[in-house]
Design a protein around this motif. Structure first.
Motif, PDB file in Angstrom:
ATOM      1  N   GLU A 169       6.871  46.297  26.726  1.00 54.70           N
ATOM      2  CA  GLU A 169       7.163  46.677  25.466  1.00 54.70           C
ATOM      3  C   GLU A 169       8.346  47.021  24.970  1.00 54.70           C
ATOM      4  OE1 GLU A 169       3.947  48.635  23.941  1.00 54.70           O
ATOM      5  OE2 GLU A 169       2.254  47.304  24.616  1.00 54.70           O
ATOM      6  N   PRO A 170       9.590  46.344  24.922  1.00 55.68           N
ATOM      7  CA  PRO A 170      10.895  46.693  24.788  1.00 55.68           C
ATOM      8  C   PRO A 170      11.370  47.101  23.371  1.00 55.68           C
ATOM      9  CG  PRO A 170      10.687  44.130  24.619  1.00 55.68           C
ATOM     10  CD  PRO A 170       9.281  44.724  25.213  1.00 55.68           C
ATOM     11  N   VAL A 171      10.282  47.262  22.485  1.00 57.73           N
ATOM     12  CA  VAL A 171      10.331  47.805  21.083  1.00 57.73           C
ATOM     13  C   VAL A 171       9.471  48.719  20.831  1.00 57.73           C
ATOM     14  CG1 VAL A 171      11.757  45.671  20.060  1.00 57.73           C
ATOM     15  CG2 VAL A 171       9.025  45.651  19.957  1.00 57.73           C
ATOM     16  N   ILE A 172       8.626  49.456  21.646  1.00 58.31           N
ATOM     17  CA  ILE A 172       7.699  50.441  21.315  1.00 58.31           C
ATOM     18  C   ILE A 172       8.320  51.628  20.511  1.00 58.31           C
ATOM     19  CG2 ILE A 172       8.227  51.461  23.674  1.00 58.31           C
ATOM     20  CD1 ILE A 172       5.333  52.452  23.755  1.00 58.31           C
ATOM     21  N   ASP A 173       7.560  51.825  19.692  1.00 58.41           N
ATOM     22  CA  ASP A 173       7.930  52.870  18.890  1.00 58.41           C
ATOM     23  C   ASP A 173       7.958  54.213  19.622  1.00 58.41           C
ATOM     24  OD1 ASP A 173       8.267  55.163  16.808  1.00 58.41           O
ATOM     25  OD2 ASP A 173       8.048  53.285  15.279  1.00 58.41           O
ATOM     26  N   PRO A 174       9.111  54.999  19.556  1.00 62.97           N
ATOM     27  CA  PRO A 174       9.073  56.161  20.339  1.00 62.97           C
ATOM     28  C   PRO A 174       7.993  57.313  19.888  1.00 62.97           C
ATOM     29  CG  PRO A 174      11.343  55.525  20.067  1.00 62.97           C
ATOM     30  CD  PRO A 174      10.417  54.750  19.346  1.00 62.97           C
ATOM     31  N   GLU A 175       7.473  57.015  18.747  1.00 63.19           N
ATOM     32  CA  GLU A 175       6.787  57.919  17.992  1.00 63.19           C
ATOM     33  C   GLU A 175       5.241  57.766  18.482  1.00 63.19           C
ATOM     34  OE1 GLU A 175       6.892  60.460  15.786  1.00 63.19           O
ATOM     35  OE2 GLU A 175       8.958  60.107  15.976  1.00 63.19           O
ATOM     36  N   MET A 176       4.943  56.598  18.922  1.00 64.33           N
ATOM     37  CA  MET A 176       3.687  56.215  19.793  1.00 64.33           C
ATOM     38  C   MET A 176       3.536  57.015  20.964  1.00 64.33           C
ATOM     39  SD  MET A 176       3.555  52.015  19.247  1.00 64.33           S
ATOM     40  CE  MET A 176       1.773  51.928  19.882  1.00 64.33           C
ATOM     41  N   ILE A 177       4.664  57.147  21.820  1.00 59.64           N
ATOM     42  CA  ILE A 177       4.720  57.779  22.889  1.00 59.64           C
ATOM     43  C   ILE A 177       4.541  59.557  22.545  1.00 59.64           C
ATOM     44  CG2 ILE A 177       5.922  58.665  25.065  1.00 59.64           C
ATOM     45  CD1 ILE A 177       7.390  55.805  24.473  1.00 59.64           C
ATOM     46  N   ARG A 178       5.223  59.771  21.587  1.00 61.77           N
ATOM     47  CA  ARG A 178       4.889  61.273  21.170  1.00 61.77           C
ATOM     48  C   ARG A 178       3.615  61.719  20.670  1.00 61.77           C
ATOM     49  NH1 ARG A 178       9.028  63.326  17.042  1.00 61.77           N
ATOM     50  NH2 ARG A 178       8.765  65.362  18.278  1.00 61.77           N
ATOM     51  N   GLU A 179       2.904  60.499  20.079  1.00 61.05           N
ATOM     52  CA  GLU A 179       1.474  60.685  19.826  1.00 61.05           C
ATOM     53  C   GLU A 179       0.574  61.129  20.902  1.00 61.05           C
ATOM     54  OE1 GLU A 179       0.728  58.381  15.594  1.00 61.05           O
ATOM     55  OE2 GLU A 179       0.674  57.317  17.494  1.00 61.05           O
ATOM     56  N   VAL A 180       0.951  60.234  22.094  1.00 63.57           N
ATOM     57  CA  VAL A 180       0.104  60.407  23.120  1.00 63.57           C
ATOM     58  C   VAL A 180       0.348  61.872  23.614  1.00 63.57           C
ATOM     59  CG1 VAL A 180      -0.242  59.802  25.525  1.00 63.57           C
ATOM     60  CG2 VAL A 180       0.108  57.863  23.841  1.00 63.57           C
TER      61      VAL A 180
ATOM     62  N   PHE B 116      10.500  64.123  26.492  1.00 65.45           N
ATOM     63  CA  PHE B 116      10.669  63.940  28.090  1.00 65.45           C
ATOM     64  C   PHE B 116      11.719  64.682  28.619  1.00 65.45           C
ATOM     65  CE2 PHE B 116       8.739  59.297  27.409  1.00 65.45           C
ATOM     66  CZ  PHE B 116       7.548  59.525  27.948  1.00 65.45           C
ATOM     67  N   ASP B 117      11.468  65.361  29.818  1.00 64.12           N
ATOM     68  CA  ASP B 117      12.303  65.921  30.524  1.00 64.12           C
ATOM     69  C   ASP B 117      13.206  64.926  31.376  1.00 64.12           C
ATOM     70  OD1 ASP B 117      12.092  68.983  30.361  1.00 64.12           O
ATOM     71  OD2 ASP B 117       9.889  68.285  30.502  1.00 64.12           O
ATOM     72  N   ASP B 118      12.576  63.930  31.892  1.00 61.70           N
ATOM     73  CA  ASP B 118      13.144  62.786  32.618  1.00 61.70           C
ATOM     74  C   ASP B 118      12.499  61.655  32.309  1.00 61.70           C
ATOM     75  OD1 ASP B 118      15.313  63.921  34.237  1.00 61.70           O
ATOM     76  OD2 ASP B 118      13.879  65.259  35.200  1.00 61.70           O
ATOM     77  N   VAL B 119      13.169  60.281  32.669  1.00 60.24           N
ATOM     78  CA  VAL B 119      12.323  59.181  32.637  1.00 60.24           C
ATOM     79  C   VAL B 119      12.842  58.374  33.564  1.00 60.24           C
ATOM     80  CG1 VAL B 119      12.360  56.929  31.189  1.00 60.24           C
ATOM     81  CG2 VAL B 119      12.497  59.120  29.876  1.00 60.24           C
ATOM     82  N   TYR B 120      11.824  57.780  34.506  1.00 60.98           N
ATOM     83  CA  TYR B 120      12.142  56.843  35.625  1.00 60.98           C
ATOM     84  C   TYR B 120      11.584  55.426  35.379  1.00 60.98           C
ATOM     85  CZ  TYR B 120      13.126  61.376  37.888  1.00 60.98           C
ATOM     86  OH  TYR B 120      13.461  62.576  38.278  1.00 60.98           O
ATOM     87  N   VAL B 121      12.168  54.566  36.232  1.00 61.01           N
ATOM     88  CA  VAL B 121      11.479  53.282  36.330  1.00 61.01           C
ATOM     89  C   VAL B 121      11.118  53.364  37.800  1.00 61.01           C
ATOM     90  CG1 VAL B 121      11.940  50.801  36.653  1.00 61.01           C
ATOM     91  CG2 VAL B 121      13.136  52.117  34.718  1.00 61.01           C
TER      92      VAL B 121
END
Length: 243
Positions: A99-110, A43-48
């Motif tokens: 999803e406050p405990v989402i594994d960052p690896e799931m995001i990386r898989e996408v 991620f270059d940036d993260v926004y809500v």
């Protein structure tokens, strides 16, 4: 490729009003989602992305980047699309705000779906499920894919039905992380909602009914969504265990 993480967060919820601000271990839930997203090196940036001043204030109090969006969006994807119109980026990833405990690896898989195949413009994850109650539940979104991994259909009904005798086909649950190339995302939000999207309550069908493809990668990771107040204790236990 510039990759932007976006966490849509709205205050109104029929089952759990104010959910993004519910207290989890002394901080609002949206804080924990943001921290998990910040662990994704791609991620270059993260926004809500929110339409509520209370959520904006909470984000700013915890040094989280936040963008105010319209209160007229029908889906999270439409809210992410508004951010895409304001922020420079090539790939936008919709990280679910409950999803406050989402594994960052799931995001990386996408994200890896797009780095492995440049032709993909819309992607997500699927996970095999075997629990009969989870399979039957209308709250579980099921998906079937072709041999290339492209979605053939999503449904809250059981698909495949496995009503025939013989070997049963595997059943997959859709994992609700969406990623979209910017051009496609802006096309998506300009589309009218379709009969299938409204009938199933599943937003990718808006594009699929028009012939667009969505690539899914199988994941072995799991996450816990906070859909009801009683789910808070479950995620608090996980967070406390990780400290």
């Amino acid at each position: 490729m510039k990759i932007i993480g976006v966490i849509p967060a709205r205050y109104q919820s029929s089952r759990f009003p104010g959910k993004p601000l519910v207290d989890i271990c002394g901080r609002p839930m949206i804080y924990w989602v943001y921290q998990q997203a910040m662990k994704v090196p791609e991620f270059d940036d993260v926004y809500v992305a929110t339409d509520d001043e209370r959520i904006r204030a909470a984000c700013e109090a915890h040094n989280m980047r936040v963008i105010m969006t319209s209160d007229c969006h029908k889906t999270g994807s439409d809210r992410v699309a508004e951010v895409a119109g304001k922020v420079e980026g090539d790939l936008f990833v919709n990280v679910q705000g409950d999803e406050p405990v989402i594994d960052p690896e799931m995001i990386r898989e996408v994200i890896s779906i797009f780095t492995e195949d440049d032709s993909v413009y819309f992607g997500s994850l699927k996970k095999e499920i075997t629990n009969p109650d989870e399979i039957k539940a209308a709250s579980t979104v099921k998906v079937v894919t072709d041999d290339n991994g492209d979605a053939m259909y999503f449904s809250r009904s059981v698909i495949p039905s496995n009503l025939k005798d013989g070997k049963l086909a595997r059943v997959f649950r859709h994992v609700g992380i969406y990623a979209y190339k910017k051009d496609f995302l802006l096309k998506f939000t300009a589309m009218e909602q379709t009969e299938l999207e409204l009938g199933e309550g599943i937003e990718p069908l808006r594009a699929m009914q028009r012939g667009y493809k969505m690539r899914l990668k199988e994941t072995k990771y799991s996450s816990i969504g906070v859909d009801l107040p009683e789910h808070v204790a479950q995620v608090e236990k996980i967070i406390k265990g990780g400290k």
